[in-house]
Design an enzyme around this catalytic site. Structure first.
Site, PDB file in Angstrom:
ATOM      1  N   CYS A 115       0.814  -1.226   0.000  1.00  0.00           N
ATOM      2  CA  CYS A 115       0.000   0.000   0.000  1.00  0.00           C
ATOM      3  C   CYS A 115       0.846   1.274   0.000  1.00  0.00           C
ATOM      4  O   CYS A 115       0.365   2.343  -0.373  1.00  0.00           O
ATOM      5  CB  CYS A 115      -0.940   0.006   1.197  1.00  0.00           C
ATOM      6  SG  CYS A 115      -2.075  -1.385   1.213  1.00  0.00           S
ATOM      7  N   HIS A 251      -3.356   7.441   1.966  1.00  0.00           N
ATOM      8  CA  HIS A 251      -3.697   6.133   1.402  1.00  0.00           C
ATOM      9  C   HIS A 251      -5.122   5.802   1.821  1.00  0.00           C
ATOM     10  O   HIS A 251      -5.479   5.928   2.999  1.00  0.00           O
ATOM     11  CB  HIS A 251      -2.707   5.082   1.923  1.00  0.00           C
ATOM     12  CG  HIS A 251      -3.151   3.681   1.651  1.00  0.00           C
ATOM     13  ND1 HIS A 251      -3.609   3.278   0.421  1.00  0.00           N
ATOM     14  CD2 HIS A 251      -3.223   2.584   2.456  1.00  0.00           C
ATOM     15  CE1 HIS A 251      -3.939   1.999   0.475  1.00  0.00           C
ATOM     16  NE2 HIS A 251      -3.723   1.558   1.699  1.00  0.00           N
ATOM     17  N   ASN A 281      -9.901  -0.210  -0.797  1.00  0.00           N
ATOM     18  CA  ASN A 281      -8.443  -0.095  -0.702  1.00  0.00           C
ATOM     19  C   ASN A 281      -7.827  -0.637  -1.991  1.00  0.00           C
ATOM     20  O   ASN A 281      -7.826  -1.844  -2.222  1.00  0.00           O
ATOM     21  CB  ASN A 281      -7.956  -0.885   0.523  1.00  0.00           C
ATOM     22  CG  ASN A 281      -6.459  -0.769   0.741  1.00  0.00           C
ATOM     23  OD1 ASN A 281      -5.729  -0.297  -0.143  1.00  0.00           O
ATOM     24  ND2 ASN A 281      -5.988  -1.198   1.888  1.00  0.00           N
TER      25      ASN A 281
HETATM   26  N1  ACO Z   1     -18.641  -8.755   7.884  1.00  0.00           N
HETATM   27  C1  ACO Z   1     -19.216  -9.038   9.071  1.00  0.00           C
HETATM   28  N2  ACO Z   1     -18.498  -9.414  10.159  1.00  0.00           N
HETATM   29  C2  ACO Z   1     -17.169  -9.485  10.010  1.00  0.00           C
HETATM   30  C3  ACO Z   1     -16.515  -9.207   8.807  1.00  0.00           C
HETATM   31  C4  ACO Z   1     -17.302  -8.827   7.705  1.00  0.00           C
HETATM   32  N3  ACO Z   1     -16.801  -8.526   6.504  1.00  0.00           N
HETATM   33  N4  ACO Z   1     -15.181  -9.361   8.971  1.00  0.00           N
HETATM   34  C5  ACO Z   1     -14.998  -9.721  10.251  1.00  0.00           C
HETATM   35  N5  ACO Z   1     -16.182  -9.814  10.874  1.00  0.00           N
HETATM   36  C6  ACO Z   1     -16.464 -10.167  12.260  1.00  0.00           C
HETATM   37  C7  ACO Z   1     -15.331 -10.941  12.874  1.00  0.00           C
HETATM   38  O1  ACO Z   1     -15.428 -12.314  12.550  1.00  0.00           O
HETATM   39  C8  ACO Z   1     -15.581 -10.682  14.361  1.00  0.00           C
HETATM   40  O2  ACO Z   1     -16.599 -11.531  14.792  1.00  0.00           O
HETATM   41  P1  ACO Z   1     -16.532 -12.186  16.270  1.00  0.00           P
HETATM   42  O3  ACO Z   1     -16.535 -11.012  17.215  1.00  0.00           O
HETATM   43  O4  ACO Z   1     -17.748 -13.008  16.318  1.00  0.00           O
HETATM   44  O5  ACO Z   1     -15.252 -12.955  16.293  1.00  0.00           O
HETATM   45  C9  ACO Z   1     -16.117  -9.246  14.373  1.00  0.00           C
HETATM   46  O6  ACO Z   1     -16.579  -8.988  13.025  1.00  0.00           O
HETATM   47  C10 ACO Z   1     -15.077  -8.228  14.751  1.00  0.00           C
HETATM   48  O7  ACO Z   1     -13.887  -8.503  14.008  1.00  0.00           O
HETATM   49  P2  ACO Z   1     -12.592  -7.596  14.123  1.00  0.00           P
HETATM   50  O8  ACO Z   1     -11.555  -8.117  13.209  1.00  0.00           O
HETATM   51  O9  ACO Z   1     -12.255  -7.389  15.558  1.00  0.00           O
HETATM   52  O10 ACO Z   1     -13.202  -6.246  13.563  1.00  0.00           O
HETATM   53  P3  ACO Z   1     -12.556  -4.827  13.569  1.00  0.00           P
HETATM   54  O11 ACO Z   1     -13.428  -3.891  14.256  1.00  0.00           O
HETATM   55  O12 ACO Z   1     -11.110  -4.869  13.970  1.00  0.00           O
HETATM   56  O13 ACO Z   1     -12.607  -4.456  12.020  1.00  0.00           O
HETATM   57  C11 ACO Z   1     -11.122  -4.380  10.139  1.00  0.00           C
HETATM   58  C12 ACO Z   1     -11.916  -5.263  11.082  1.00  0.00           C
HETATM   59  C13 ACO Z   1     -12.085  -3.493   9.364  1.00  0.00           C
HETATM   60  C14 ACO Z   1     -10.366  -5.258   9.161  1.00  0.00           C
HETATM   61  C15 ACO Z   1     -10.163  -3.504  10.975  1.00  0.00           C
HETATM   62  O14 ACO Z   1      -9.408  -4.301  11.855  1.00  0.00           O
HETATM   63  C16 ACO Z   1      -9.259  -2.703  10.135  1.00  0.00           C
HETATM   64  O15 ACO Z   1      -9.676  -1.766   9.506  1.00  0.00           O
HETATM   65  N6  ACO Z   1      -7.945  -3.040  10.098  1.00  0.00           N
HETATM   66  C17 ACO Z   1      -7.025  -2.389   9.247  1.00  0.00           C
HETATM   67  C18 ACO Z   1      -6.930  -3.210   8.046  1.00  0.00           C
HETATM   68  C19 ACO Z   1      -6.591  -2.435   6.817  1.00  0.00           C
HETATM   69  O16 ACO Z   1      -7.056  -1.358   6.567  1.00  0.00           O
HETATM   70  N7  ACO Z   1      -5.793  -3.062   6.009  1.00  0.00           N
HETATM   71  C20 ACO Z   1      -5.452  -2.537   4.762  1.00  0.00           C
HETATM   72  C21 ACO Z   1      -4.059  -2.788   4.450  1.00  0.00           C
HETATM   73  S1  ACO Z   1      -2.972  -1.934   5.469  1.00  0.00           S
HETATM   74  C22 ACO Z   1      -3.273  -0.399   5.146  1.00  0.00           C
HETATM   75  O17 ACO Z   1      -3.528  -0.126   4.033  1.00  0.00           O
HETATM   76  C23 ACO Z   1      -3.243   0.541   6.267  1.00  0.00           C
END
Ligand code: ACO
Length: 324
Positions: A115, A251, A281
């Site tokens: 990224c 980004h 993204n």
């Molecule tokens: N739809 C519904 N539920 C979902 C989904 C989905 N697509 N994905 C995960 N869940 C569930 C999980 O299974 C979990 O369920 P559980 O509590 O029963 O176990 C619950 O939602 C919470 O999951 P978390 O992973 O804790 O959710 P979080 O609030 O952290 O959000 C996310 C996840 C959006 C990926 C977040 O962690 C995030 O934004 N991380 C950064 C990732 C990113 O942006 N990466 C890009 C590359 S790096 C960069 O560019 C910066």
């Protein structure tokens, strides 16, 4: 000897026409529009059609950037293409763009920093231009992330999309630049985090392309601190500040990361360019996609101070300050 600056002459972008909405995804995996919008701000993403490759997207963005610059392709003597989803393991997708533009001089190569790729590519191109070796560069970010997603994994497939963006840089003397150009770039990486966001395949490991894997919470936990640190480096190097910038073009990974970074730095919300809702993204393509959008709608104007930042797999991260 006069000092040289890399000045932005134009920018352009390309999104493949096929759109996949959150509702479309909710019919394929256990997710919902509400969950995706609340956690990420993403509403839809574009997906390359069968046979449409990263270099095709890059070529379309490059042509748009050249048209915006009013420049002929054969004036370009350097192409740096940031991508983690090249057409082939080799050659570099940049040489396909070079050939597609009919350019037979200078050189073209790919940069791989996930990224952060566009900030890395901008920094590399800037170094070649300010050294005086090259005159006009295309800096491109292009990705077909859809080809490396596990479409059964709801934790990753909802986040990413395909697209491309490009800028044209020209080396001019500092006197002619009159304050414009790339003012500073700052690149970082820390390979201790390589297992937190990676693709589980590759030519030398599995002999397959593999799929993107991510510990989302861990990425989120590190992102804001790394982004704000490297932006403070850019401010310290130039004497600029959250108040003096005109536009923050981050980004486009996730609305929550963007908002938290801007808030921590004290950047006013109205200065933040956000396009993640429309394309998800797109990794290395996201910054030039956002730049092109903010140029096209008249927000970014000549002379504006534009702050860029990215963070991604590796981890890699970086920032740049550009006087447009
Ligand atoms: N739809 C519904 N539920 C979902 C989904 C989905 N697509 N994905 C995960 N869940 C569930 C999980 O299974 C979990 O369920 P559980 O509590 O029963 O176990 C619950 O939602 C919470 O999951 P978390 O992973 O804790 O959710 P979080 O609030 O952290 O959000 C996310 C996840 C959006 C990926 C977040 O962690 C995030 O934004 N991380 C950064 C990732 C990113 O942006 N990466 C890009 C590359 S790096 C960069 O560019 C910066």
């Amino acid at each position: 000897m006069s000092l040289i600056r890399s000045v932005v002459r134009g920018c352009g972008s390309y999104l493949p026409p096929d759109v996949l909405t959150n509702e479309d995804l909710a019919r394929q995996v256990d997710t919902s529009d509400d969950w995706i919008v609340q956690r990420t701000g993403i509403r839809q993403r574009h997906v390359a059609s069968a046979g449409e490759m990263t270099s095709d997207l890059a070529l379309a963005a490059a042509r748009a950037a050249l048209a915006d610059a009013g420049m002929a392709a054969d004036e370009i003597d350097l192409i740096v293409l940031a991508t983690s989803t090249p057409d082939n393991t080799f050659p570099a997708s940049a040489v396909s763009v070079q050939a597609g533009l009919g350019i037979t001089r200078g050189f073209a190569f790919d940069v791989q920093a996930v990224c952060s790729g566009f900030v890395y590519a901008l920094a590399v191109a800037d170094k070649f231009l300010v050294s005086g070796q090259h005159k006009k560069a295309l800096v491109i970010g292009a990705e077909t992330m859809s080809r490396i997603l596990d479409w059964t994994d709801r934790t990753t497939c909802v986040l990413f999309g395909d697209g491309a963006g490009a800028v044209v840089l020209e080396a001019v003397t500092e006197a002619d630049a009159a304050g414009r150009g790339v003012l500073t770039t700052h690149l970082r990486s820390d390979g201790r985090h390589k297992g937190k966001l990676f693709v589980d395949g590759g030519p030398s490991s599995t002999g397959t392309v593999g799929h993107l894997r991510m510990e989302g919470r861990e990425v989120f936990r590190h992102a804001v601190g790394m982004i704000t640190d490297v932006i403070r480096d850019a401010f310290a190097a130039t004497g600029e500040s959250a108040e003096s910038i005109d536009w923050f073009v981050p980004h486009q990974a996730n609305r929550r990361i963007i908002d938290a970074s801007a808030q921590k730095l004290g950047i006013a919300p109205e200065k933040v360019v956000v396009t993640v809702d429309g394309h998800g993204n797109t990794s290395a393509a996201s910054i030039p996609l956002a730049l092109a959008a903010a140029r096209a709608d008249g927000r970014i104007k000549r002379g504006d101070l534009v702050l860029l930042e990215a963070m991604g797999g590796g981890f890699t991260w970086g920032s740049a300050l550009v006087r447009w």
